[in-house]
Design an enzyme around this catalytic site. Structure first.
Site, PDB file in Angstrom:
ATOM      1  N   SER A 242      40.531  52.497  53.947  1.00 51.12           N
ATOM      2  CA  SER A 242      39.187  51.839  53.849  1.00 51.12           C
ATOM      3  C   SER A 242      38.513  53.590  52.988  1.00 51.12           C
ATOM      4  O   SER A 242      38.655  54.246  52.799  1.00 51.12           O
ATOM      5  CB  SER A 242      38.822  51.143  54.720  1.00 51.12           C
ATOM      6  OG  SER A 242      36.938  50.846  54.408  1.00 51.12           O
TER       7      SER A 242
ATOM      8  N   ASP B 243      41.509  40.783  50.691  1.00 49.04           N
ATOM      9  CA  ASP B 243      40.018  41.861  50.988  1.00 49.04           C
ATOM     10  C   ASP B 243      38.925  41.077  51.232  1.00 49.04           C
ATOM     11  O   ASP B 243      38.354  41.032  50.060  1.00 49.04           O
ATOM     12  CB  ASP B 243      40.278  43.572  50.212  1.00 49.04           C
ATOM     13  CG  ASP B 243      39.574  44.727  51.083  1.00 49.04           C
ATOM     14  OD1 ASP B 243      38.382  44.111  51.602  1.00 49.04           O
ATOM     15  OD2 ASP B 243      40.450  46.024  50.562  1.00 49.04           O
TER      16      ASP B 243
ATOM     17  N   HIS C 299      41.271  42.985  55.065  1.00 47.24           N
ATOM     18  CA  HIS C 299      40.576  44.794  54.789  1.00 47.24           C
ATOM     19  C   HIS C 299      41.678  45.767  55.441  1.00 47.24           C
ATOM     20  O   HIS C 299      41.906  45.172  56.641  1.00 47.24           O
ATOM     21  CB  HIS C 299      39.522  44.587  55.132  1.00 47.24           C
ATOM     22  CG  HIS C 299      39.207  46.495  54.259  1.00 47.24           C
ATOM     23  ND1 HIS C 299      38.633  46.423  53.359  1.00 47.24           N
ATOM     24  CD2 HIS C 299      37.999  46.787  55.328  1.00 47.24           C
ATOM     25  CE1 HIS C 299      38.228  47.764  53.743  1.00 47.24           C
ATOM     26  NE2 HIS C 299      37.949  48.008  54.517  1.00 47.24           N
TER      27      HIS C 299
END
Ligand SMILES: *[C@@H]1O[C@H](CO)[C@@H](O)[C@H](O)[C@H]1NC(C)=O
Ligand SMILES: *[C@@H]1O[C@H](CO)[C@@H](O)[C@H](O)[C@H]1NC(C)=O
Ligand SMILES: *[C@@H]1O[C@H](CO)[C@@H](O)[C@H](O)[C@H]1NC(C)=O
Ligand SMILES: *[C@@H]1O[C@H](CO)[C@@H](O)[C@H](O)[C@H]1NC(C)=O
Ligand SMILES: *[C@@H]1O[C@H](CO)[C@@H](O)[C@H](O)[C@H]1NC(C)=O
Ligand SMILES: *[C@@H]1O[C@H](CO)[C@@H](O)[C@H](O)[C@H]1NC(C)=O
Ligand SMILES: *[C@@H]1O[C@H](CO)[C@@H](O)[C@H](O)[C@H]1NC(C)=O
Ligand SMILES: *[C@@H]1O[C@H](CO)[C@@H](O)[C@H](O)[C@H]1NC(C)=O
Ligand SMILES: *[C@@H]1O[C@H](CO)[C@@H](O)[C@H](O)[C@H]1NC(C)=O
Ligand SMILES: [Ca+2]
Length: 524
Positions: free
Chosen positions: A187, A396, A436
């Protein structure tokens, strides 16, 4: 109280006591031994294996009060000045059973939080592991407000400084330098990995960068703008969350079979052109369907974001993400709101529902410390032999995986290299059915974090794959992901496994055999 203190108090002459006190003494000696400019050792602590370490000094917003550590380590906490007005807090977790490898972890969101879980994971496998606080404590972006020192730390300097200092701490502790240097992050951590590849290619031999927040300014704008499509709850034609679940099912219905198997996973969402008009209400229907105006909203939701001058700001939301995304709630997305309030507008009262193209333009123009992380030229990394393994979940819910394929293509064009050549140092794996960084319906256990480790073999673990690539020259062609029953390793039962292809290959079912077995799929 730790083990060695306890034995010490009991005054029992045990072999472990001698061993532990030697380790303890060696750990404590770092305080005197370490001479690094701008860095002071805050504390050192010998942590024997099996300790459930209390992280009492960790900011409460980081929501991690303890961490179990499975090997003997020396824990070193430091404060490092990065400018006259800024500093980072960082830690090094130094395993006594050391492989000679150094590793830096990254951060997440707008934080502010040392990734202790990643440090425990990598120290367990023998890496001398470091993590820093990204220049501020806690998850809030408020600390970036009118604070250019902290902002520069956040954009790139905290991570780079942590690596420079961390390598010196490692050397001081083991009395010899590390052999190879690695990075593991997801991320914001994925963005930090690419920032290093772009600007400090000598920091690492191998970078594992997941679900990266590349194209940062435009990503933040894109995430801020969904509220302009959905409207706030209660506004005209607002689509309730239950209906978004129906939409998620409809996407699967239209596109799940494109890869050859109906399994609630869309292997290549690029091939899916979802048509929301199929859900427009029949005359008698009142719910689980869409009005014409709502169908327009859904179409806008799944469309790329273009600027008024027709340049692409950010690619589309990929279909097949399951719709458990904050972007459909009609509530402002906190990271975007804070970024605009504290950094772009320097106005904490800025109202996120007024988001406009002017805001986007201001954000891209500002691009503080080139946080965009969009340089297409990775020749520094290529020439220094640095390997980059990137992965991005195809489910995601926060960052479209198309941002990663788009960046890969951008690098390909900028460097004038076909993927066959780019693959010699930069590989991108799209992990079907992965949310994610973690979770999702797919075979998403790939060892990118401690809780998604199946084992430490290069076939099943992205970090082990990187070690083999760097140290043995064998690059990964696929990543074998694992899905557990009920989505949790605690079930102890593997549901299925699948080889994830590297971009631009995609996975298709061979047409016969059990689709739960990886050999019945092929990358084309
Ligand atoms: C570690 O300690 C914390 C609180 O001190 C506790 O909540 C947690 O369950 C413990 N973890 C393990 C694995 O024992
Ligand atoms: C130490 O910090 C100062 C600013 O406070 C900076 O100018 C200097 O370059 C730093 N030294 C090192 C070795 O990083
Ligand atoms: C680190 O910097 C912050 C300002 O960003 C300051 O409040 C804090 O006191 C500094 N910490 C140390 C140990 O110097
Ligand atoms: C040390 O690490 C190696 C792998 O790097 C492992 O095989 C060995 O069991 C470890 N030894 C101890 C005492 O933990
Ligand atoms: C973060 O917390 C540490 C430990 O409490 C403190 O020393 C440091 O000054 C804090 N950093 C900032 C930027 O406030
Ligand atoms: C927000 O929605 C309005 C009405 O549909 C539209 O005119 C405007 O361009 C949108 N703004 C953004 C930033 O998408
Ligand atoms: C096009 O618009 C976007 C978003 O407003 C802006 O970032 C970009 O600089 C513009 N490009 C040109 C060529 O004007
Ligand atoms: C190293 O690479 C060779 C092929 O070049 C391969 O046969 C061998 O299994 C690899 N070893 C490891 C530990 O990955
Ligand atoms: C999976 O979850 C179901 C429902 O909670 C439960 O009955 C089943 O035992 C679980 N299976 C495993 C292997 O944990
Ligand atoms: Ca499918």
């Amino acid at each position: 109280m730790n083990f060695s203190k306890l034995v010490g108090m009991l005054g029992v002459a045990l072999v472990p006591q001698v061993y532990c006190s030697q380790q303890q003494a060696h750990c404590n000696s770092l305080k005197e031994k370490l001479h690094v400019a701008n860095a002071t050792v805050w504390f050192t602590e010998y942590v024997p294996s099996g300790t459930n370490l209390s992280l009492s000094e960790n900011d409460p917003s980081c929501a991690l009060a303890s961490q179990v550590i499975e090997v003997d380590i020396c824990r070193v906490a430091l404060l490092v000045g990065t400018s006259v007005t800024s500093n980072i807090s960082m830690e090094a977790w130094l395993p006594f059973n050391w492989t000679g490898r150094f590793l830096s972890t990254g951060n997440g969101g707008l934080g502010g939080c040392i990734d202790y879980a990643a440090m425990a994971y990598t120290a367990h496998y023998g890496f001398a592991s470091v993590g820093a606080n990204n220049g501020h404590n806690g998850t809030s972006g408020a600390l970036l407000y009118k604070n250019p020192g902290a902002l520069e730390d956040f954009a790139y300097r905290s991570l780079h400084t942590g690596v420079v200092v961390g390598k010196q701490v490692t050397k001081a502790f083991y009395d010899k330098a590390h052999t190879k240097s690695y990075y593991l992050g997801c991320s914001t951590g994925g963005r930090q990995g690419f920032k290093e590849a772009q600007d400090f290619p000598n920091d690492f031999d191998g970078i594992v960068a997941g679900s990266p927040a590349l194209n940062w300014n435009n990503l933040v704008s894109w995430a801020a703008r969904f509220i302009n499509i959905t409207g706030v709850p209660g506004s005209p034609d607002f689509i309730p969350l239950e209906t978004w679940q129906v939409i998620g099912q409809a996407v699967l219905h239209q596109c799940d079979a494109l890869d050859g198997v109906i399994d609630c996973i869309i292997e290549n969402t690029n091939l899916c052109q979802y048509r929301p008009e199929a859900l427009i209400c029949a005359s008698s229907q009142t719910h689980s369907c869409l009005t014409g105006a709502q169908a327009k909203k859904v179409r806008d939701f799944f469309s790329p974001l273009y600027g008024p001058n027709n340049t692409l700001i950010f690619p589309r939301v990929q279909p097949g993400m399951g719709m458990m995304t904050p972007y459909v709630t009609g509530l402002p997305f906190a990271i975007s709101t804070q970024w605009f309030q504290y950094v772009v507008h320097e106005d904490p009262s800025w109202n996120p529902t007024t988001i406009s193209f002017e805001d986007f333009a201001k954000a891209t123009l500002l691009d503080p410390f080139q946080i965009s992380t969009w340089k297409g030229d990775l020749s520094g990394a290529m020439n220094s032999g640095t390997k980059i393994l990137s992965y991005h979940g195809e489910e995601d819910i926060l960052i479209s995986p198309e941002s990663s394929t788009r960046y890969y293509d951008h690098v390909s064009r900028t460097m004038g290299l076909q993927s066959g050549t780019l693959d010699s140092f930069y590989r991108l794996f799209i992990i079907s059915g992965m949310n994610h960084c973690v979770g999702g319906t797919g075979a998403s256990f790939i060892g990118n974090m401690g809780r998604t480790v199946v084992d430490f073999t290069p076939e099943k673990n992205v970090l082990a794959a990187m070690v083999r690539w760097v140290e043995n020259g064998t690059a990964p062609d696929t990543i074998l992901g694992t899905a557990y029953v009920n989505g949790t390793k605690a079930s102890g039962q593997i549901a299925f496994q699948r080889n994830h292809c590297r971009y631009p290959f995609r996975n298709v079912y061979r047409g016969e055999g059990d689709p739960d077995l990886p050999e019945n799929w092929k990358c084309i």
